[in-house]
Design a protein around this motif. Structure first.
Motif, PDB file in Angstrom:
ATOM      1  N   TRP A   1       2.750  -0.083  -9.529  1.00 48.55           N
ATOM      2  CA  TRP A   1       2.259  -1.456  -9.588  1.00 48.55           C
ATOM      3  C   TRP A   1       3.362  -2.433  -9.971  1.00 48.55           C
TER       4      TRP A   1
ATOM      5  N   ILE B   1       0.814  -1.218   0.000  1.00 50.00           N
ATOM      6  CA  ILE B   1       0.000   0.000   0.000  1.00 50.00           C
ATOM      7  C   ILE B   1       0.851   1.273   0.000  1.00 50.00           C
ATOM      8  N   ASP B   2       2.118   1.154  -0.357  1.00 47.92           N
ATOM      9  CA  ASP B   2       2.997   2.318  -0.448  1.00 47.92           C
ATOM     10  C   ASP B   2       2.581   3.152  -1.662  1.00 47.92           C
ATOM     11  N   GLU B   3       2.091   4.338  -1.413  1.00 44.83           N
ATOM     12  CA  GLU B   3       1.560   5.194  -2.474  1.00 44.83           C
ATOM     13  C   GLU B   3       2.627   5.661  -3.465  1.00 44.83           C
ATOM     14  N   ASP B   4       3.875   5.737  -3.019  1.00 52.36           N
ATOM     15  CA  ASP B   4       4.953   6.249  -3.864  1.00 52.36           C
ATOM     16  C   ASP B   4       5.566   5.197  -4.780  1.00 52.36           C
ATOM     17  N   ARG B   5       5.125   3.957  -4.704  1.00 53.74           N
ATOM     18  CA  ARG B   5       5.671   2.875  -5.539  1.00 53.74           C
ATOM     19  C   ARG B   5       4.620   2.452  -6.557  1.00 53.74           C
TER      20      ARG B   5
END
Length: 90
Positions: free
Chosen positions: A51, A45-49
């Protein structure tokens, strides 16, 4: 006489080996990821990474877990045979 050890008799050793495999595979994954990507592994759920990075990390971690788990399970069964003379079975 059957020269195998039942699953119930092997289960305590299997649990300990499974915990060891999980711990070791987590450490190996973190080391491999940091050596190749030069940063920490992504959390799903890391927004900065993206798919791609998330799914690649999950696939790599799954492969590492499977190889280490199979290696430790096989070594455990081999150790049981050396100790008892019998091979554990399902």
């Amino acid at each position: 006489m059957d020269k195998r050890i039942s699953k119930a008799n092997y289960k305590p050793a299997g649990i300990v080996l499974g915990l060891a495999a999980g711990t070791l595979s987590g450490m190996v994954f973190q080391r491999v990821w940091s050596m190749t990507m030069h940063r920490t592994a992504p959390h799903p759920i890391d927004e900065d990474r993206g798919w791609g990075e998330i799914l690649f990390a999950a696939a790599l971690q799954g492969a590492i877990v499977a190889v280490i788990r199979a290696s430790i399970d096989r070594a455990g069964a081999t150790g049981v045979r050396k100790f008892t003379g019998y091979w554990p079975h399902d």
